[in-house]
Design a protein around this motif. Structure first.
Motif, mmCIF file in Angstrom:
data_model
loop_
_atom_site.group_PDB
_atom_site.id
_atom_site.type_symbol
_atom_site.label_atom_id
_atom_site.label_comp_id
_atom_site.label_asym_id
_atom_site.label_seq_id
_atom_site.Cartn_x
_atom_site.Cartn_y
_atom_site.Cartn_z
ATOM 1 N N ASN A 148 -24.703 16.572 -54.543
ATOM 2 C CA ASN A 148 -24.442 18.014 -54.383
ATOM 3 C C ASN A 148 -23.054 18.308 -54.927
ATOM 4 N N ILE A 149 -22.832 19.551 -55.276
ATOM 5 C CA ILE A 149 -21.499 19.925 -55.746
ATOM 6 C C ILE A 149 -21.131 21.294 -55.174
ATOM 7 N N LEU B 271 -19.426 29.693 -61.313
ATOM 8 C CA LEU B 271 -19.734 28.435 -60.618
ATOM 9 C C LEU B 271 -21.199 28.419 -60.204
ATOM 10 N N LYS B 272 -21.654 29.500 -59.598
ATOM 11 C CA LYS B 272 -23.045 29.522 -59.133
ATOM 12 C C LYS B 272 -24.016 29.416 -60.315
ATOM 13 N N ARG B 273 -23.707 30.104 -61.396
ATOM 14 C CA ARG B 273 -24.550 30.034 -62.602
ATOM 15 C C ARG B 273 -24.723 28.607 -63.084
ATOM 16 N N ASN B 274 -23.676 27.823 -62.871
ATOM 17 C CA ASN B 274 -23.696 26.446 -63.371
ATOM 18 C C ASN B 274 -24.010 25.433 -62.274
ATOM 19 N N GLY B 275 -24.551 25.945 -61.173
ATOM 20 C CA GLY B 275 -25.070 25.036 -60.147
ATOM 21 C C GLY B 275 -24.058 24.543 -59.139
ATOM 22 N N VAL B 276 -22.884 25.167 -59.097
ATOM 23 C CA VAL B 276 -21.877 24.774 -58.101
ATOM 24 C C VAL B 276 -21.930 25.782 -56.952
ATOM 25 N N PHE C 84 -25.296 2.899 -56.981
ATOM 26 C CA PHE C 84 -25.135 3.124 -55.541
ATOM 27 C C PHE C 84 -26.402 3.780 -54.993
ATOM 28 N N HIS C 85 -26.909 4.764 -55.724
ATOM 29 C CA HIS C 85 -28.114 5.464 -55.258
ATOM 30 C C HIS C 85 -29.327 4.526 -55.227
ATOM 31 N N GLU C 86 -29.428 3.644 -56.249
ATOM 32 C CA GLU C 86 -30.544 2.680 -56.248
ATOM 33 C C GLU C 86 -30.447 1.761 -55.032
ATOM 34 N N THR C 87 -29.215 1.398 -54.660
ATOM 35 C CA THR C 87 -29.022 0.457 -53.545
ATOM 36 C C THR C 87 -29.150 1.162 -52.197
ATOM 37 N N TYR C 88 -28.674 2.398 -52.118
ATOM 38 C CA TYR C 88 -28.674 3.136 -50.841
ATOM 39 C C TYR C 88 -29.326 4.512 -51.067
ATOM 40 N N PRO C 89 -30.636 4.546 -51.311
ATOM 41 C CA PRO C 89 -31.265 5.818 -51.700
ATOM 42 C C PRO C 89 -31.219 6.891 -50.612
ATOM 43 N N GLY C 90 -30.990 6.478 -49.380
ATOM 44 C CA GLY C 90 -30.984 7.468 -48.295
ATOM 45 C C GLY C 90 -29.650 8.163 -48.100
ATOM 46 N N VAL C 91 -28.642 7.743 -48.854
ATOM 47 C CA VAL C 91 -27.307 8.325 -48.642
ATOM 48 C C VAL C 91 -27.070 9.424 -49.668
ATOM 49 N N ASN C 92 -26.717 10.581 -49.131
ATOM 50 C CA ASN C 92 -26.468 11.751 -49.973
ATOM 51 C C ASN C 92 -24.968 11.816 -50.278
ATOM 52 N N VAL C 93 -24.628 12.129 -51.521
ATOM 53 C CA VAL C 93 -23.203 12.232 -51.866
ATOM 54 C C VAL C 93 -22.892 13.665 -52.252
ATOM 55 N N ILE D 259 -20.079 18.578 -64.907
ATOM 56 C CA ILE D 259 -20.877 19.281 -63.899
ATOM 57 C C ILE D 259 -22.369 19.109 -64.187
ATOM 58 N N ARG D 260 -22.731 19.171 -65.446
ATOM 59 C CA ARG D 260 -24.155 18.986 -65.781
ATOM 60 C C ARG D 260 -24.640 17.601 -65.371
ATOM 61 N N LYS D 261 -23.792 16.603 -65.559
ATOM 62 C CA LYS D 261 -24.199 15.240 -65.186
ATOM 63 C C LYS D 261 -24.343 15.111 -63.672
ATOM 64 N N ILE D 262 -23.453 15.737 -62.958
ATOM 65 C CA ILE D 262 -23.574 15.708 -61.489
ATOM 66 C C ILE D 262 -24.875 16.414 -61.077
ATOM 67 N N ARG D 263 -25.087 17.597 -61.668
ATOM 68 C CA ARG D 263 -26.240 18.421 -61.284
ATOM 69 C C ARG D 263 -27.577 17.769 -61.651
ATOM 70 N N SER D 264 -27.555 16.871 -62.620
ATOM 71 C CA SER D 264 -28.821 16.271 -63.048
ATOM 72 C C SER D 264 -29.311 15.197 -62.063
ATOM 73 N N ARG D 265 -28.512 14.913 -61.041
ATOM 74 C CA ARG D 265 -28.902 13.903 -60.046
ATOM 75 C C ARG D 265 -29.194 14.612 -58.730
ATOM 76 N N HIS D 266 -30.434 14.537 -58.273
ATOM 77 C CA HIS D 266 -30.846 15.348 -57.113
ATOM 78 C C HIS D 266 -30.143 14.946 -55.834
ATOM 79 N N TRP D 267 -29.615 13.752 -55.781
ATOM 80 C CA TRP D 267 -28.978 13.254 -54.563
ATOM 81 C C TRP D 267 -27.468 13.532 -54.560
#
Ligand code: SF4
Length: 479
Positions: free
Chosen positions: A314-315, A339-344, A256-265, A304-312
């Motif tokens: 947010n969590i 949560l904050k320690r782990n990027g949420v 999805f990100h490759e197809t719509y790089p401007g859309v933030n999830v 959570i780590r997998k979500i956080r590893s993608r800059h586009w």
């Protein structure tokens, strides 16, 4: 309800959709009390309800106090494994006769149907909310979408009664395009509502993560094509079944990100209590992680780590403060820190809504503020981003402060004051930042608890209260 128009994806959308594969999940869901009553649950779950508890709940069956008619019972194996070691989160999934002692409450909290221009869409703020699923992997007893999940009839603005329907892609895309083109023609604001472009949409329900990858992908690509720039996925699946965030899901998201790089999830998660994501030892204590902080449930941390590893991606976490579950400053302090320690990001804590049966769950507003404030003592600035929010018919409102000392000479201020601030106005964005100052009522669990002690109401939260003007005349000069 009009019949949904069949939505035809563009060639670009279709190419993306054709690349998506669905995952296979084994949530081991237990649905309904009947299985517990008949002993048809796995052996280790048999004692989740005592015989006495089941007897009381069975006696309510078919009466107006039937707890399952209010909210269906549902739980995953993953959540059961967490709950068996946590009295707090047992309350979240375990039906109790207390839920129907007092059935007072609104069938459509926040009068959402007043803001539903198309079936399944709530367009109350600059963001739109879509009902795309009518269930979750498990059901929170306090859920304020109980009317959707239990398929209850709600009153529409035209006076008719019908269950809330789910959003249909074709109708939603047509609405977004139409709204945004009127806004563009009118210089950036809708001529009737004053709202801006619909650039952000929340997929909600129920929980969108109960849908297949292909189904989620269809929503994402259709909304992106319609011009939506930020898409939120509101989910409690990290608590109920974190393995749903598997490789097939991230593969779909990456495409999805490759197809719509401007859309933030934005993944909007819902943890009420750290027992939903931290491991405990045999004595029920959290364990230190040798890498620092506390030891998480492995599947939750991995997701959570997998979500956080993608800059586009947010969590953010947001959750209500519920009696018996998380009305506990120590638990909330640990939750916000971990949560904050782990990027949420810690986004909101909510006061419970005035749903049917809310008296079993809601913590008084001032107590909720006190709990959150206490929980944030000792946390660093970045760990304390969460605010306490209560949803007024008029818009999302922050409970900013509760004072303790009486204000001499201010009628209604004998026990101190409550200050609320409108964060987002439904009809009028410029109202943001306006405040209401109220005399304290430690028992109040909803706005109505302050109807007789409104001291100042720039925000218009109590505009319908007849006594307001009188009080204002008497006291506004005194504060
Ligand atoms: S996860 Fe959310 S929508 Fe689902 S039952 Fe819980 S509160 Fe309701």
């Amino acid at each position: 309800m009009s019949k949904a128009t069949k939505y035809l994806p563009s060639a670009k959308e279709q190419l993306f959709l054709d690349s998506v594969t669905n995952g296979k999940y084994d949530r081991q869901i237990i649905t309904g009390l009947k299985k517990f009553i008949e002993g048809k649950v796995p052996e280790d779950m048999l004692s989740f309800y005592s015989a006495d508890e089941l007897k009381v709940l069975t006696d309510l069956k078919g009466t107006e106090k039937d707890v399952e008619a209010r909210m269906p019972v549902k739980m995953t194996r993953h959540y059961f494994d967490l709950a068996k070691n946590s009295a707090s989160i047992q309350v979240l999934v375990k039906a109790s006769p207390k839920e129907t002692y007092d059935l007072d409450g609104a069938s459509d909290p926040g009068k959402q149907m007043d803001y539903s221009p198309v079936e399944g869409l709530i367009h109350k703020y600059e963001m739109g909310l879509l009902y795309v699923a009518s269930t979750c992997s498990a059901h929170c007893r306090f859920c304020y979408r109980e009317e959707l999940i239990a398929r209850k009839e709600v009153e529409r603005p035209d006076g008719t009664m019908a269950p809330k329907g789910l959003a249909q892609i074709g109708e939603i895309v047509d609405y977004v395009k139409q709204h945004n083109s009127v806004v563009a023609e009118n210089g950036g604001r809708h001529p009737d509502t004053g709202r801006e472009k619909l650039r952000e949409v929340l997929l909600s329900g129920g929980d969108p993560m109960v849908l297949s990858n292909k189904n989620i992908a269809a929503w994402l690509s259709a909304l992106a094509t319609a011009g939506v720039e930020n898409i939120r996925i509101g989910t409690k699946e990290l608590g109920f079944y974190p393995d749903r965030f598997d490789d097939t899901f991230f593969d779909m998201m990456d495409k999805f990100h490759e197809t719509y790089p401007g859309v933030n999830v934005r993944i909007m998660i819902h943890f009420n209590h750290p027992d939903e994501f931290l491991q405990k030892d045999a004595d029920g204590n959290y364990m230190n992680d040798p890498e620092g902080g506390l030891l998480w449930v492995a599947s939750t941390k991995r997701a959570i780590r997998k979500i956080r590893s993608r800059h586009w991606l947010n969590i953010d976490n947001q959750a209500p403060i519920i009696r018996g579950i998380n009305n506990d400053p120590d638990a909330l302090r640990i939750q916000q820190r971990e949560l904050k320690r782990n990027g949420v990001e810690n986004h909101y804590y909510f006061c419970g809504r005035d749903i049917v049966g809310h008296k079993a769950f809601n913590v008084p507003i001032e107590e909720a503020w006190h709990i959150l404030n206490e929980s944030q003592k000792g946390l660093s600035g970045v760990e304390t981003h969460a605010r306490l929010s209560i949803t007024h018919y008029k818009g999302k409102t922050e409970v900013v402060a509760v004072t303790n000392d009486p204000l001499p000479g201010v009628p209604g201020g004998e026990h101190g004051l409550v200050i609320m601030k409108l964060l987002r106005g439904a009809a009028d964005a410029p109202d943001r930042g306006k405040v209401a100052i109220l005399g304290r009522n430690p028992e109040a669990i909803w706005f109505s608890g302050y109807d007789d002690r409104v001291l100042y109401d720039e925000a218009g939260l109590f505009a319908e209260v007849a006594t307001q003007n009188l009080l204002l005349q008497n006291v506004v000069g005194a504060i």
